[in-house]
Motif scaffolding. Structure first.
Motif, PDB file in Angstrom:
ATOM      1  N   LEU A   1       0.859  -1.180   0.000  1.00  0.00           N
ATOM      2  CA  LEU A   1       0.000   0.000   0.000  1.00  0.00           C
ATOM      3  C   LEU A   1       0.898   1.233   0.000  1.00  0.00           C
ATOM      4  O   LEU A   1       1.870   1.297   0.749  1.00  0.00           O
ATOM      5  CB  LEU A   1      -0.912  -0.002   1.226  1.00  0.00           C
ATOM      6  N   TYR A   2       0.565   2.201  -0.838  1.00  0.00           N
ATOM      7  CA  TYR A   2       1.401   3.381  -1.016  1.00  0.00           C
ATOM      8  C   TYR A   2       0.689   4.618  -0.486  1.00  0.00           C
ATOM      9  O   TYR A   2      -0.482   4.831  -0.768  1.00  0.00           O
ATOM     10  CB  TYR A   2       1.727   3.572  -2.503  1.00  0.00           C
ATOM     11  N   SER A   3       1.427   5.423   0.275  1.00  0.00           N
ATOM     12  CA  SER A   3       0.899   6.676   0.821  1.00  0.00           C
ATOM     13  C   SER A   3       1.898   7.787   0.541  1.00  0.00           C
ATOM     14  O   SER A   3       3.091   7.656   0.852  1.00  0.00           O
ATOM     15  CB  SER A   3       0.712   6.574   2.335  1.00  0.00           C
ATOM     16  N   PHE A   4       1.409   8.883  -0.031  1.00  0.00           N
ATOM     17  CA  PHE A   4       2.276  10.032  -0.258  1.00  0.00           C
ATOM     18  C   PHE A   4       2.605  10.664   1.082  1.00  0.00           C
ATOM     19  O   PHE A   4       1.732  10.896   1.902  1.00  0.00           O
ATOM     20  CB  PHE A   4       1.598  11.056  -1.166  1.00  0.00           C
ATOM     21  N   ARG A   5       3.883  10.954   1.294  1.00  0.00           N
ATOM     22  CA  ARG A   5       4.299  11.544   2.564  1.00  0.00           C
ATOM     23  C   ARG A   5       4.784  12.985   2.417  1.00  0.00           C
ATOM     24  O   ARG A   5       4.370  13.851   3.175  1.00  0.00           O
ATOM     25  CB  ARG A   5       5.388  10.713   3.228  1.00  0.00           C
ATOM     26  N   ASP A   6       5.672  13.242   1.461  1.00  0.00           N
ATOM     27  CA  ASP A   6       6.259  14.576   1.422  1.00  0.00           C
ATOM     28  C   ASP A   6       6.955  14.831   0.097  1.00  0.00           C
ATOM     29  O   ASP A   6       7.133  13.919  -0.717  1.00  0.00           O
ATOM     30  CB  ASP A   6       7.273  14.725   2.565  1.00  0.00           C
ATOM     31  N   TYR A   7       7.332  16.067  -0.094  1.00  0.00           N
ATOM     32  CA  TYR A   7       8.096  16.481  -1.270  1.00  0.00           C
ATOM     33  C   TYR A   7       9.293  17.289  -0.794  1.00  0.00           C
ATOM     34  O   TYR A   7       9.131  18.293  -0.106  1.00  0.00           O
ATOM     35  CB  TYR A   7       7.216  17.335  -2.193  1.00  0.00           C
ATOM     36  N   PHE A   8      10.489  16.827  -1.113  1.00  0.00           N
ATOM     37  CA  PHE A   8      11.715  17.553  -0.799  1.00  0.00           C
ATOM     38  C   PHE A   8      12.026  18.435  -2.002  1.00  0.00           C
ATOM     39  O   PHE A   8      12.583  17.976  -2.996  1.00  0.00           O
ATOM     40  CB  PHE A   8      12.863  16.598  -0.505  1.00  0.00           C
ATOM     41  N   GLN A   9      11.631  19.673  -1.908  1.00  0.00           N
ATOM     42  CA  GLN A   9      11.667  20.575  -3.054  1.00  0.00           C
ATOM     43  C   GLN A   9      13.085  20.803  -3.580  1.00  0.00           C
ATOM     44  O   GLN A   9      13.316  20.751  -4.793  1.00  0.00           O
ATOM     45  CB  GLN A   9      11.027  21.900  -2.680  1.00  0.00           C
ATOM     46  N   LYS A  10      14.044  21.074  -2.691  1.00  0.00           N
ATOM     47  CA  LYS A  10      15.421  21.344  -3.138  1.00  0.00           C
ATOM     48  C   LYS A  10      16.006  20.165  -3.900  1.00  0.00           C
ATOM     49  O   LYS A  10      16.765  20.340  -4.842  1.00  0.00           O
ATOM     50  CB  LYS A  10      16.321  21.679  -1.951  1.00  0.00           C
ATOM     51  N   GLN A  11      15.658  18.967  -3.481  1.00  0.00           N
ATOM     52  CA  GLN A  11      16.187  17.770  -4.121  1.00  0.00           C
ATOM     53  C   GLN A  11      15.289  17.285  -5.256  1.00  0.00           C
ATOM     54  O   GLN A  11      15.686  16.432  -6.041  1.00  0.00           O
ATOM     55  CB  GLN A  11      16.357  16.638  -3.089  1.00  0.00           C
ATOM     56  N   GLY A  12      14.065  17.797  -5.331  1.00  0.00           N
ATOM     57  CA  GLY A  12      13.125  17.354  -6.353  1.00  0.00           C
ATOM     58  C   GLY A  12      12.707  15.905  -6.154  1.00  0.00           C
ATOM     59  O   GLY A  12      12.574  15.139  -7.098  1.00  0.00           O
ATOM     60  N   ILE A  13      12.460  15.524  -4.901  1.00  0.00           N
ATOM     61  CA  ILE A  13      12.155  14.132  -4.553  1.00  0.00           C
ATOM     62  C   ILE A  13      10.795  14.033  -3.863  1.00  0.00           C
ATOM     63  O   ILE A  13      10.538  14.720  -2.878  1.00  0.00           O
ATOM     64  CB  ILE A  13      13.229  13.558  -3.593  1.00  0.00           C
ATOM     65  N   LEU A  14       9.944  13.169  -4.408  1.00  0.00           N
ATOM     66  CA  LEU A  14       8.694  12.812  -3.733  1.00  0.00           C
ATOM     67  C   LEU A  14       8.988  11.638  -2.808  1.00  0.00           C
ATOM     68  O   LEU A  14       9.705  10.708  -3.183  1.00  0.00           O
ATOM     69  CB  LEU A  14       7.633  12.394  -4.746  1.00  0.00           C
ATOM     70  N   VAL A  15       8.420  11.680  -1.616  1.00  0.00           N
ATOM     71  CA  VAL A  15       8.599  10.599  -0.649  1.00  0.00           C
ATOM     72  C   VAL A  15       7.272   9.872  -0.504  1.00  0.00           C
ATOM     73  O   VAL A  15       6.261  10.467  -0.139  1.00  0.00           O
ATOM     74  CB  VAL A  15       9.054  11.137   0.724  1.00  0.00           C
ATOM     75  N   ILE A  16       7.303   8.585  -0.814  1.00  0.00           N
ATOM     76  CA  ILE A  16       6.105   7.749  -0.736  1.00  0.00           C
ATOM     77  C   ILE A  16       6.385   6.623   0.250  1.00  0.00           C
ATOM     78  O   ILE A  16       7.403   5.939   0.154  1.00  0.00           O
ATOM     79  CB  ILE A  16       5.753   7.190  -2.126  1.00  0.00           C
ATOM     80  N   GLU A  17       5.481   6.474   1.188  1.00  0.00           N
ATOM     81  CA  GLU A  17       5.634   5.418   2.187  1.00  0.00           C
ATOM     82  C   GLU A  17       5.002   4.141   1.644  1.00  0.00           C
ATOM     83  O   GLU A  17       3.879   4.161   1.137  1.00  0.00           O
ATOM     84  CB  GLU A  17       4.965   5.842   3.491  1.00  0.00           C
ATOM     85  N   ILE A  18       5.746   3.037   1.743  1.00  0.00           N
ATOM     86  CA  ILE A  18       5.242   1.734   1.303  1.00  0.00           C
ATOM     87  C   ILE A  18       4.924   0.910   2.547  1.00  0.00           C
ATOM     88  O   ILE A  18       5.766   0.774   3.433  1.00  0.00           O
ATOM     89  CB  ILE A  18       6.272   0.962   0.456  1.00  0.00           C
ATOM     90  N   HIS A  19       3.725   0.367   2.590  1.00  0.00           N
ATOM     91  CA  HIS A  19       3.296  -0.458   3.723  1.00  0.00           C
ATOM     92  C   HIS A  19       3.138  -1.891   3.234  1.00  0.00           C
ATOM     93  O   HIS A  19       2.440  -2.141   2.256  1.00  0.00           O
ATOM     94  CB  HIS A  19       1.954   0.031   4.271  1.00  0.00           C
ATOM     95  N   TYR A  20       3.785  -2.785   3.941  1.00  0.00           N
ATOM     96  CA  TYR A  20       3.644  -4.204   3.660  1.00  0.00           C
ATOM     97  C   TYR A  20       2.760  -4.819   4.744  1.00  0.00           C
ATOM     98  O   TYR A  20       2.407  -4.160   5.721  1.00  0.00           O
ATOM     99  CB  TYR A  20       5.014  -4.888   3.634  1.00  0.00           C
TER     100      TYR A  20
END
Length: 156
Positions: free
Chosen positions: A102-121
Motif C-alpha cells: 500500500l502506497y501513501s504520499f508523505r512529502d516532497y523535498f523541493q530542493k532535491q526534487g524528490i517525492l517521498v512515498i511510504e510503502i506499507h507491507y
C-alpha cells in the motif's frame, strides 16, 4: 560484536552532539533536525502506521497536487518533463497477505526534487523516493535527514 557496534553508535552520537551543527555552503542546519519529521505530529492518537500515513497524506496531497494526486488505489505522479507515473496499491488495508503493498504520499523535498512515498507491507514498510525530473525510483528503509545541499542527504 554487538557491544562494539553499540560503542561505535554512542561514540558517533557524542561526536555529533559536540559538533552541534553542520555547515555547508554557508547554510547551517542542526545535525539531526529534519523539518519533515514534524509530519508525525499529525498522528497523535493513531496507533496504526498505515492509518497514520493516510492522515499525513490527506494533509500533504493538496500542497503538492501539481506533482501527485490520489485516484482511488493509485498515486498519480506527474513528472516535470510531463510524463506520468502511476503507483497502484496491491491488496487492501487489513488483507492478511504477504504480497500487500500500500502506497501513501508523505512529502516532497523541493530542493532535491524528490517525492517521498511510504510503502506499507503486511508486516513492516519502507520508503520510495521518486525523482520528479527523471522518474528514477529508489527504496530506502528510512527517510533520514535531508541537508540543505540538493545533492546530499543521509538515509538509513
Amino acid at each position: 560484536m554487538k557491544n562494539i557496534d553499540r560503542i561505535i553508535q554512542i561514540s558517533v552520537l557524542a561526536i555529533v552532539s559536540l559538533a552541534g551543527c553542520v555547515t555547508t555552503d554557508a547554510v547551517q542546519m542542526p545535525v539531526g533536525s529534519n523539518e519533515h519529521a514534524r509530519l508525525d505530529d499529525y498522528c497523535k492518537g493513531i496507533s496504526n502506521s498505515f492509518e497514520c500515513a493516510q492522515a499525513i497524506e490527506r494533509i500533504q496531497l493538496p500542497k503538492y497536487s501539481e506533482f501527485v494526486q490520489r485516484k482511488g488505489d493509485t498515486l498519480a505522479i506527474r513528472l516535470k518533463n510531463g510524463q506520468k507515473l502511476n503507483i497502484k496499491n496491491r491488496g487492501k488495508f487489513g488483507d492478511l497477505d504477504d504480497r500487500v503493498q500500500l502506497y501513501s504520499f508523505r512529502d516532497y523535498f523541493q530542493k532535491q526534487g524528490i517525492l517521498v512515498i511510504e510503502i506499507h507491507y503486511w508486516e513492516g514498510g519502507e520508503y520510495l523516493l521518486v525523482n520528479t525530473a527523471t522518474g528514477q525510483q529508489s527504496k530506502v528503509i528510512d527517510i533520514g535527514d535531508v541537508f540543505p545541499v540538493p545533492s546530499r542527504s543521509l538515509v538509513y
